[in-house]
Design an enzyme around this catalytic site. Structure first.
Site, PDB file in Angstrom:
ATOM      1  CB  CYS A   1      -0.933  -0.021   1.202  1.00  0.00           C
ATOM      2  SG  CYS A   1      -1.798   1.522   1.446  1.00  0.00           S
TER       3      CYS A   1
ATOM      4  CB  CYS B   1      -3.242   2.627  -1.618  1.00  0.00           C
ATOM      5  SG  CYS B   1      -3.521   0.923  -1.172  1.00  0.00           S
TER       6      CYS B   1
ATOM      7  CE  LYS C   1      -4.648   4.251  -6.325  1.00  0.00           C
ATOM      8  NZ  LYS C   1      -5.107   2.886  -6.143  1.00  0.00           N
TER       9      LYS C   1
ATOM     10  CE1 TYR D   1     -10.675  -1.491  -6.475  1.00  0.00           C
ATOM     11  CE2 TYR D   1     -10.863  -3.809  -7.034  1.00  0.00           C
ATOM     12  CZ  TYR D   1     -11.286  -2.718  -6.298  1.00  0.00           C
ATOM     13  OH  TYR D   1     -12.296  -2.850  -5.403  1.00  0.00           O
TER      14      TYR D   1
ATOM     15  CD  GLU E   1      -6.713   2.203  -9.029  1.00  0.00           C
ATOM     16  OE1 GLU E   1      -5.579   1.799  -8.726  1.00  0.00           O
ATOM     17  OE2 GLU E   1      -7.639   2.315  -8.202  1.00  0.00           O
TER      18      GLU E   1
ATOM     19  CG  HIS F   1     -28.225  23.343  -4.524  1.00  0.00           C
ATOM     20  ND1 HIS F   1     -28.377  22.464  -5.576  1.00  0.00           N
ATOM     21  CD2 HIS F   1     -28.365  24.585  -5.034  1.00  0.00           C
ATOM     22  CE1 HIS F   1     -28.612  23.155  -6.673  1.00  0.00           C
ATOM     23  NE2 HIS F   1     -28.609  24.440  -6.378  1.00  0.00           N
TER      24      HIS F   1
ATOM     25  CD  GLU G   1     -27.958  19.219  -5.123  1.00  0.00           C
ATOM     26  OE1 GLU G   1     -28.911  19.548  -4.403  1.00  0.00           O
ATOM     27  OE2 GLU G   1     -27.314  20.025  -5.817  1.00  0.00           O
TER      28      GLU G   1
HETATM   29  P1  NDP Z   1      -7.689  -7.707 -10.325  1.00  0.00           P
HETATM   30  O1  NDP Z   1      -7.920  -9.028  -9.727  1.00  0.00           O
HETATM   31  O2  NDP Z   1      -8.521  -6.549  -9.925  1.00  0.00           O
HETATM   32  O3  NDP Z   1      -7.770  -7.824 -11.907  1.00  0.00           O
HETATM   33  C1  NDP Z   1      -7.003  -8.730 -12.624  1.00  0.00           C
HETATM   34  C2  NDP Z   1      -7.336  -8.579 -14.087  1.00  0.00           C
HETATM   35  O4  NDP Z   1      -6.457  -9.358 -14.870  1.00  0.00           O
HETATM   36  C3  NDP Z   1      -8.743  -9.041 -14.412  1.00  0.00           C
HETATM   37  O5  NDP Z   1      -9.274  -8.211 -15.407  1.00  0.00           O
HETATM   38  C4  NDP Z   1      -8.505 -10.455 -14.953  1.00  0.00           C
HETATM   39  O6  NDP Z   1      -9.461 -10.856 -15.874  1.00  0.00           O
HETATM   40  C5  NDP Z   1      -7.188 -10.275 -15.657  1.00  0.00           C
HETATM   41  N1  NDP Z   1      -6.417 -11.501 -15.740  1.00  0.00           N
HETATM   42  C6  NDP Z   1      -6.137 -12.374 -14.754  1.00  0.00           C
HETATM   43  N2  NDP Z   1      -5.365 -13.376 -15.214  1.00  0.00           N
HETATM   44  C7  NDP Z   1      -5.154 -13.132 -16.515  1.00  0.00           C
HETATM   45  C8  NDP Z   1      -4.441 -13.804 -17.528  1.00  0.00           C
HETATM   46  N3  NDP Z   1      -3.790 -14.944 -17.294  1.00  0.00           N
HETATM   47  N4  NDP Z   1      -4.434 -13.280 -18.783  1.00  0.00           N
HETATM   48  C9  NDP Z   1      -5.102 -12.143 -19.012  1.00  0.00           C
HETATM   49  N5  NDP Z   1      -5.792 -11.452 -18.112  1.00  0.00           N
HETATM   50  C10 NDP Z   1      -5.818 -11.943 -16.856  1.00  0.00           C
HETATM   51  O7  NDP Z   1      -6.142  -7.450 -10.095  1.00  0.00           O
HETATM   52  P2  NDP Z   1      -5.248  -6.171 -10.134  1.00  0.00           P
HETATM   53  O8  NDP Z   1      -3.911  -6.693 -10.505  1.00  0.00           O
HETATM   54  O9  NDP Z   1      -5.836  -5.088 -10.948  1.00  0.00           O
HETATM   55  O10 NDP Z   1      -5.263  -5.710  -8.626  1.00  0.00           O
HETATM   56  C11 NDP Z   1      -4.980  -6.645  -7.584  1.00  0.00           C
HETATM   57  C12 NDP Z   1      -5.825  -6.362  -6.374  1.00  0.00           C
HETATM   58  O11 NDP Z   1      -5.310  -5.247  -5.707  1.00  0.00           O
HETATM   59  C13 NDP Z   1      -7.286  -6.007  -6.671  1.00  0.00           C
HETATM   60  O12 NDP Z   1      -8.120  -7.106  -6.776  1.00  0.00           O
HETATM   61  C14 NDP Z   1      -7.648  -5.160  -5.500  1.00  0.00           C
HETATM   62  O13 NDP Z   1      -8.130  -6.003  -4.497  1.00  0.00           O
HETATM   63  C15 NDP Z   1      -6.352  -4.512  -5.107  1.00  0.00           C
HETATM   64  N6  NDP Z   1      -6.313  -3.113  -5.553  1.00  0.00           N
HETATM   65  C16 NDP Z   1      -7.176  -2.210  -5.022  1.00  0.00           C
HETATM   66  C17 NDP Z   1      -7.170  -0.893  -5.424  1.00  0.00           C
HETATM   67  C18 NDP Z   1      -8.134   0.073  -4.834  1.00  0.00           C
HETATM   68  O14 NDP Z   1      -8.717  -0.205  -3.807  1.00  0.00           O
HETATM   69  N7  NDP Z   1      -8.364   1.206  -5.489  1.00  0.00           N
HETATM   70  C19 NDP Z   1      -6.219  -0.412  -6.416  1.00  0.00           C
HETATM   71  C20 NDP Z   1      -5.374  -1.447  -6.947  1.00  0.00           C
HETATM   72  C21 NDP Z   1      -5.422  -2.741  -6.519  1.00  0.00           C
HETATM   73  P3  NDP Z   1     -10.850 -11.571 -15.462  1.00  0.00           P
HETATM   74  O15 NDP Z   1     -11.683 -10.547 -14.804  1.00  0.00           O
HETATM   75  O16 NDP Z   1     -11.393 -12.038 -16.767  1.00  0.00           O
HETATM   76  O17 NDP Z   1     -10.466 -12.692 -14.543  1.00  0.00           O
END
Ligand code: NDP
Length: 450
Positions: free
Chosen positions: A43, A48, A51, A177, A181, A435, A440
């Site tokens: 984080c 976080c 980022k 995510y 982002e 407002h 709102e």
């Molecule tokens: P996520 O789990 O959010 O997303 C992973 C993405 O990668 C999905 O779209 C998934 O597709 C795709 N994917 C997974 N495996 C493959 C593959 N082999 N080939 C192609 N595409 C693939 O992970 P992130 O890495 O974005 O983030 C990790 C975690 O960190 C998040 O889940 C979240 O919990 C946390 N996070 C939170 C944030 C916040 O609160 N603002 C900011 C950043 C991270 P599919 O959906 O089809 O499985």
């Protein structure tokens, strides 16, 4: 003499580990924590915090543009990536220091080095053994990159915060995510940005209206979203990377960021030798009190792969310390966790998606609104905001709230409290609006959609 060196030994000084350690110490436990990378974990160092700083940085381009409609004449602007990264690094180092002070101030002993389990009451850090009545594993997660030819050329969220040069062209693989982002960050900084996602629409698991709305807004800002395709292989040519996609087409870029999820960090800490139970995703299996199958060993946060969000790890660490050392039993409540995707514009969400609500409830009412926020009446920007309420018809309870728009995360924190308190649609209706604000709209949506 005490039987063990410590009451609690924590492996991993990220969000969950630090919170558990300092709370336990404040309740009188003798606590040590070990860390081999950086204080504050993902984080603070590669998640976080940096980022959000990068999101702020990237938004200025739009702000300069938008200011013209308000009478400003902005001179020539120039962006310096190296300066941003330097300033960001200084801030992160400051936070690392804050964490160190928090730990020492709380009486926690910080042991720098790589901790691994020796037995159910012993942790070795760089060859020295420490015994503890209880051990907490809070090692977090690590980016997971699929095995494709040319994998060695890509970067993950671990490296993206330290790039020496801002790329001119970037490809982002993934639709979660981190992918959305960083698509917003790079695009805002003027980088030619393509996001590739393997399915028909990114952000699986979020409300479908929200996903569609954000895709449209991101496309309007110039981000190239390509769905139903992903990278098959990567080749390095001179200073460029060439990606061949599963649809047969090719794309070039100077950086390729993989944001295809994170996996629990369970390797190299002696988990296998002790027979600690892992699930199919290699996450540590814990009971409701974060205890593994070895009674003296606990785990919290991303290493358990439940809800991988910093505030959840904090809540779990806090619960564990209170439970073990202060006799408190109130468990972490995983219902209605508000969350924000710091895309541009933001997504803020709490509760059920429409799809989940339709599965769970007999009859629901949906309230939706999309509009141009007041700021853009003069800015000339073509950015819209979307808001949606989902209500259980039988009880009038609000069961899902979603927004795409500036500051959606800020707005959703307050709505999250209302949801926790069990607010009904009529409570929303009775609330006087502030407002003129965007928020709102949440208390003035009167007619459900068909
Ligand atoms: P996520 O789990 O959010 O997303 C992973 C993405 O990668 C999905 O779209 C998934 O597709 C795709 N994917 C997974 N495996 C493959 C593959 N082999 N080939 C192609 N595409 C693939 O992970 P992130 O890495 O974005 O983030 C990790 C975690 O960190 C998040 O889940 C979240 O919990 C946390 N996070 C939170 C944030 C916040 O609160 N603002 C900011 C950043 C991270 P599919 O959906 O089809 O499985």
């Amino acid at each position: 003499m005490d039987k063990f060196d410590y009451d609690l030994f924590v492996i991993g000084a990220g969000s969950g580990g630090v919170r558990a350690a300092r709370m336990a110490s404040s309740f009188g436990a003798r606590v040590a924590i070990t860390e081999d990378r950086y204080l504050g974990g993902t984080c603070v160092n590669v998640g976080c915090v940096p980022k959000k700083l990068l999101v702020y940085a990237s938004h200025f381009a739009e702000d300069f543009e938008n200011s013209r409609g308000f009478g400003w004449k902005v001179g020539s602007t120039d962006f310096n990536w190296q300066q941003l990264i330097k300033n960001k690094n200084t801030e992160i180092e400051r936070l690392n220091g804050v964490y160190e002070k928090i730990l020492s101030g709380a009486g926690v002993e910080l042991i720098e080095g790589h901790g691994s389990l020796v037995d159910e009451h012993t942790v070795a850090v760089d060859g020295k053994n420490y015994s503890a009545e209880r051990i907490l594993i809070a090692t977090g997660g690590w980016p997971s990159i699929p095995d494709i030819p040319g994998k060695e050329h890509v970067i993950s969220s671990n490296e993206v915060f330290f790039l020496e040069k801002l790329p001119e062209k970037v490809i982002i693989a993934g639709g979660g995510y981190i992918a959305v982002e960083f698509a917003g960050i790079f695009n805002g900084l003027g980088v030619d940005t393509t996001l590739l996602y393997r399915g028909p629409l990114f952000l699986r698991g979020f409300d479908e209206d929200v996903r569609k709305f954000l895709a449209e807004e991101m496309r309007k800002k110039g981000i190239n979203l390509k769905f139903e395709t992903i990278i098959d292989s990567i080749e390095k040519t001179d200073n460029q990377l060439q990606a061949t996609l599963t649809d047969g087409s090719t794309l070039t870029a100077d950086q390729i960021l993989y944001a295809t999820g994170r996996k629990p960090k369970t390797e190299g800490i002696g988990i296998e030798s002790l027979g600690i139970k892992l699930d199919k995703a290699a996450a540590i299996v814990v009971n409701d009190e974060y205890q593994t199958n070895i009674p003296s060993i606990y785990a919290v946060g991303d290493v358990t792969n439940r809800v991988n969000l910093t505030p959840v790890a904090l809540a779990e660490g806090m619960f564990l310390a209170r439970r073990l050392y202060n006799n408190e039993t109130s468990p972490v409540d995983y219902e209605n966790i508000p969350t924000c995707v710091f895309s541009q514009p933001n997504i803020g969400t709490v509760g059920l998606t429409e799809e989940e609500a339709r599965d769970k409830y007999d009859q629901i009412d949906i309230y939706k609104s999309s509009f141009m926020p007041m700021k853009h009446t003069l800015s000339g920007a073509d950015e819209k905001t979307f808001m949606k309420l989902i209500v259980d018809k039988a009880t009038d309870r609000v069961i899902g709230v979603h927004m795409v728009g500036p500051d959606a995360g800020e707005i959703m924190q307050g709505i999250g409290i209302a949801m926790k308190a069990g607010a009904s649609k009529s409570d929303f209706d009775k609330t006087i609006g502030i407002h003129p604000t965007t928020a709102e709209e949440f208390v003035t949506m009167r007619e459900p959609v068909d």
